[in-house]
Design a protein around this motif. Structure first.
Motif, PDB file in Angstrom:
ATOM      1  N   THR A   9      48.315  44.154  55.860  1.00 52.03           N
ATOM      2  CA  THR A   9      49.484  43.639  56.574  1.00 52.03           C
ATOM      3  C   THR A   9      50.706  43.541  55.671  1.00 52.03           C
ATOM      4  O   THR A   9      51.827  43.845  56.098  1.00 52.03           O
ATOM      5  CB  THR A   9      49.167  42.268  57.192  1.00 52.03           C
ATOM      6  OG1 THR A   9      48.143  42.430  58.172  1.00 52.03           O
ATOM      7  CG2 THR A   9      50.390  41.670  57.863  1.00 52.03           C
ATOM      8  N   ARG A  22      55.041  44.610  59.920  1.00 52.08           N
ATOM      9  CA  ARG A  22      54.663  44.237  61.285  1.00 52.08           C
ATOM     10  C   ARG A  22      55.217  45.218  62.325  1.00 52.08           C
ATOM     11  O   ARG A  22      54.507  45.643  63.229  1.00 52.08           O
ATOM     12  CB  ARG A  22      55.196  42.839  61.625  1.00 52.08           C
ATOM     13  CG  ARG A  22      54.498  41.654  60.984  1.00 52.08           C
ATOM     14  CD  ARG A  22      54.351  41.679  59.508  1.00 52.08           C
ATOM     15  NE  ARG A  22      54.228  40.370  58.893  1.00 52.08           N
ATOM     16  CZ  ARG A  22      53.866  40.191  57.640  1.00 52.08           C
ATOM     17  NH1 ARG A  22      53.576  41.223  56.859  1.00 52.08           N
ATOM     18  NH2 ARG A  22      53.800  38.974  57.147  1.00 52.08           N
ATOM     19  N   LEU A  37      47.980  40.097  63.689  1.00 55.43           N
ATOM     20  CA  LEU A  37      49.362  39.719  63.971  1.00 55.43           C
ATOM     21  C   LEU A  37      49.525  38.796  65.173  1.00 55.43           C
ATOM     22  O   LEU A  37      50.594  38.204  65.353  1.00 55.43           O
ATOM     23  CB  LEU A  37      50.210  40.983  64.215  1.00 55.43           C
ATOM     24  CG  LEU A  37      50.299  41.982  63.065  1.00 55.43           C
ATOM     25  CD1 LEU A  37      51.235  43.125  63.430  1.00 55.43           C
ATOM     26  CD2 LEU A  37      50.775  41.305  61.787  1.00 55.43           C
ATOM     27  N   TYR A  58      52.375  36.678  63.575  1.00 49.37           N
ATOM     28  CA  TYR A  58      53.734  37.124  63.891  1.00 49.37           C
ATOM     29  C   TYR A  58      54.509  36.038  64.632  1.00 49.37           C
ATOM     30  O   TYR A  58      55.693  35.806  64.365  1.00 49.37           O
ATOM     31  CB  TYR A  58      53.672  38.407  64.721  1.00 49.37           C
ATOM     32  CG  TYR A  58      55.007  39.080  64.919  1.00 49.37           C
ATOM     33  CD1 TYR A  58      55.694  39.623  63.841  1.00 49.37           C
ATOM     34  CD2 TYR A  58      55.571  39.184  66.186  1.00 49.37           C
ATOM     35  CE1 TYR A  58      56.925  40.254  64.023  1.00 49.37           C
ATOM     36  CE2 TYR A  58      56.796  39.813  66.374  1.00 49.37           C
ATOM     37  CZ  TYR A  58      57.465  40.350  65.286  1.00 49.37           C
ATOM     38  OH  TYR A  58      58.679  40.967  65.474  1.00 49.37           O
ATOM     39  N   GLU A 115      55.400  33.238  62.162  1.00 49.80           N
ATOM     40  CA  GLU A 115      56.459  33.673  61.257  1.00 49.80           C
ATOM     41  C   GLU A 115      57.821  33.646  61.947  1.00 49.80           C
ATOM     42  O   GLU A 115      58.820  33.210  61.371  1.00 49.80           O
ATOM     43  CB  GLU A 115      56.186  35.095  60.769  1.00 49.80           C
ATOM     44  CG  GLU A 115      55.067  35.217  59.762  1.00 49.80           C
ATOM     45  CD  GLU A 115      54.864  36.648  59.316  1.00 49.80           C
ATOM     46  OE1 GLU A 115      54.505  36.855  58.147  1.00 49.80           O
ATOM     47  OE2 GLU A 115      55.054  37.566  60.142  1.00 49.80           O
ATOM     48  N   CYS A 116      57.870  34.136  63.169  1.00 51.75           N
ATOM     49  CA  CYS A 116      59.147  34.264  63.875  1.00 51.75           C
ATOM     50  C   CYS A 116      59.728  32.914  64.278  1.00 51.75           C
ATOM     51  O   CYS A 116      60.952  32.752  64.334  1.00 51.75           O
ATOM     52  CB  CYS A 116      58.980  35.145  65.117  1.00 51.75           C
ATOM     53  SG  CYS A 116      58.768  36.903  64.742  1.00 51.75           S
ATOM     54  N   GLU A 120      61.169  42.925  61.932  1.00 47.59           N
ATOM     55  CA  GLU A 120      60.260  42.964  60.783  1.00 47.59           C
ATOM     56  C   GLU A 120      60.313  41.630  60.038  1.00 47.59           C
ATOM     57  O   GLU A 120      61.396  41.109  59.758  1.00 47.59           O
ATOM     58  CB  GLU A 120      60.658  44.101  59.844  1.00 47.59           C
ATOM     59  CG  GLU A 120      59.780  44.214  58.608  1.00 47.59           C
ATOM     60  CD  GLU A 120      58.318  44.426  58.959  1.00 47.59           C
ATOM     61  OE1 GLU A 120      57.520  43.472  58.739  1.00 47.59           O
ATOM     62  OE2 GLU A 120      57.989  45.511  59.460  1.00 47.59           O
ATOM     63  N   THR A 121      59.141  41.063  59.730  1.00 45.46           N
ATOM     64  CA  THR A 121      59.088  39.788  59.011  1.00 45.46           C
ATOM     65  C   THR A 121      58.548  39.946  57.599  1.00 45.46           C
ATOM     66  O   THR A 121      58.570  38.989  56.818  1.00 45.46           O
ATOM     67  CB  THR A 121      58.208  38.777  59.762  1.00 45.46           C
ATOM     68  OG1 THR A 121      56.892  39.327  59.932  1.00 45.46           O
ATOM     69  CG2 THR A 121      58.800  38.455  61.133  1.00 45.46           C
TER      70      THR A 121
END
Length: 559
Positions: free
Chosen positions: A381, A386, A443, A447, A450-451, A511-512
């Motif tokens: 990852t 991502r 993810l 994800y 993270e977001c 993208e993170t």
């Protein structure tokens, strides 16, 4: 523990000072460079690029092992969810289970038994967000264990279909706390450069649970009594007991970000020093993370809200975009064809595999392939990022589903005896599971966590759980009915839907990778978060010095 001196320069200031005359100057040597000569590192900004050059996390140090022990708790929460998915898909083929409760493999009654778990999860989602914010990430995980103990007691002791359904509702209610608190904890406690791998592993333990319980059921399916299905159901107590008994032990640390938000900065600092800097209080990563968390929490102070106020999910453009990422993943993570996995034995029947034992064995092989795909996905990852994985991975799923539909249509009809064709269909069913697990499983929770901004994270992850279970409800209630009425043509819906998903991910995925969690604030505040997230600052090691390479660059749009 005393905090690092306030006069310590930030990594950005150090970099700018070292290169104030020209990049690549030979006069000043970067003190902490750990990558080899000539290596090029990249990050979303100079701070993160410097981390890639100057920060090497010692994966087998004592402090790293202590972190792994902490991560066992959220991983067990994920394992419990995997237990349920595999148990229900497999016992749904057992004559002992179907006969005891008067059910059929497909149809409305089976839909209710499967989907009531998701209803419980949806009901529990709002409470899980509040509990995770007020009681801490560990408190949320403990509540998961508490409700699972009750739910399993009802299910294993069920004498009637109504009692069994009631137990599944309570079990789903408890899982809501796990799916909110556990991935949030894993994301917040891991080092930034290993966040993708360690937090991504969270969801792979869904597959670990699947492999373990399906392997056990290969044997239990031969029992003639109701213990053929009760024993696997009882096994769901194992991860719940580990979580419930150990989550508040002194060696299981709380999320440093939650501690900072509740005025316990010294505890948070100690955790970051130990788990992210391997005990070095003067390492640049300590100052960087503490500075960024303070800045993010200072912004949160301006956004204070009551526990019942969920407007943080939509109150401004930045937060709406963050929430939109969570909403997309909540639905796409369940509607990319993986919902068919609950009924894998029925899919095998569609291609002519009718023997109960063989179908259970094939399901076990499929779960192992899924586990391998999930672990491979988590391990890479931090390399692949991502955005590209979601775009290209979903495209591969679309193509694979189309092939499954074609092969099942050709070789899965009654009276058609083409062993090679049936085996090809089975192979692609298992390949699909592996592809999905590689692209999505690491993810699905990572994800979203993270977001979401810290202000949103607990309630946002609760909403993620709620929306994911809305999607799952459609799967678990709708798929059995569709399979009973139109058979393999059910797959065609997913072919069209995954094609649409590719387009949506291309135009919206941010993208993170290459940022700390707090650095993503700048990305989501920008006019074009997608373009901002693709920008990279590159640094090269040249004779012991860091020099900037080609200024800021944008990576390809689908990478």
């Amino acid at each position: 523990m005393a905090t690092p001196q306030a006069t310590l320069p930030t990594p950005t200031e150090v970099f700018e000072d070292e290169h104030k005359e020209s990049f690549g100057s030979d006069e000043v040597v970067a003190a902490h460079i750990v990558v080899k000569e000539g290596a090029v590192v990249a990050g979303g900004n100079i701070d993160y690029a410097r981390l890639e050059a100057e920060y090497k996390w010692k994966a087998w140090s004592w402090n790293a092992i202590r972190l792994y022990i902490c991560l066992v708790i959220p991983y067990c929460c994920s394992m419990a969810n995997g237990f349920d998915g595999s148990i229900m898909s497999t016992i749904n083929t057992m004559s002992q289970y179907l006969g005891y409760f008067g059910l059929h493999e497909v149809g409305a009654s089976t839909s209710i038994v499967f989907s009531i778990y998701n209803v419980g999860n949806m009901v529990g989602a709002p409470f899980s967000g509040i509990a995770t914010e007020k009681l801490g990430r560990r408190g949320g995980m403990f509540l998961y264990a508490f409700f699972v103990w009750i739910g399993i007691g009802l299910i294993v002791g069920a004498k009637t279909q109504a009692m069994f359904i009631g137990g599944r509702f309570v079990l789903g209610f408890g899982i809501a706390f796990a799916t909110c608190a556990a991935p949030t904890y894993a994301t917040e406690i891991t080092p930034p450069t290993w966040r993708g791998r360690l937090a991504g592993l969270y969801n792979t333990f869904y597959q670990v649970g699947s492999v373990v319980v399906t392997g056990i059921m290969v044997s239990s399916t031969n029992f003639t009594s109701s213990w053929a299905f009760r024993l696997p159901l009882l096994l769901q107590l194992i991860p719940a007991c580990i979580v419930g008994l150990f989550v508040f032990m002194p060696f299981i640390k709380e999320s440093p970000r939650w501690l900072m938000a509740h005025g316990r900065e010294e505890e948070a600092l100690k955790i970051i020093i130990d788990f992210h800097a391997d005990g070095d209080p003067n390492h640049p990563i300590v100052e960087l993370e503490m500075r960024e968390i303070r800045a993010s929490l200072a912004e949160e102070d301006m956004l204070k809200q009551e526990w019942w106020d969920w407007s943080c999910l939509w109150k401004n453009t930045e937060f709406r975009w963050r929430s939109w990422m969570m909403v997309i993943m909540s639905f796409f993570g369940q509607w990319s064809g993986n919902g068919l996995g609950y009924f894998t034995p029925v899919l095998y029947e569609n291609v002519g595999i009718t023997d109960q034992n063989r179908r259970v064995v094939l399901s076990f092989i499929g779960t192992f392939i899924s586990w391998f795909g999930a672990v491979s996905g988590a391990a890479t990852t931090d390399w692949f990022g991502r955005r590209g994985r979601l775009i290209w991975g979903t495209l591969v799923l679309c193509i694979t589903l189309a092939l499954i539909t074609l092969l099942t249509g050709l070789y899965g009809s009654t009276g058609v005896h083409n062993i090679a064709g049936s085996n090809a269909a089975i192979a692609f069913i298992n390949l699909f599971s592996g592809f999905f697990s590689f692209a999505y499983t690491p993810l699905q929770s990572l994800y979203c966590a993270e977001c979401l901004h810290y202000t949103q994270r607990a309630k946002g992850m609760a909403m993620h759980g709620f929306l994911g279970n809305v999607a799952l409800f459609v799967n678990t209630y709708g798929i059995p009915i569709a399979l009973a009425n139109i058979g393999y043509k059910t797959y065609l819906m997913y072919v069209g839907w995954t094609a649409l998903e590719v387009v949506v991910w291309y135009f919206f995925a941010v993208e993170t990778r290459g940022f700390t969690i707090e650095e993503l604030d700048e990305i989501f505040k920008s006019p074009n978060p997608i373009r901002a997230s693709m920008r990279r600052v590159k640094l090269k090691v040249n004779r012991g010095h860091l020099e900037k390479v080609d200024g800021e660059t944008d990576t390809p749009s689908a990478a």
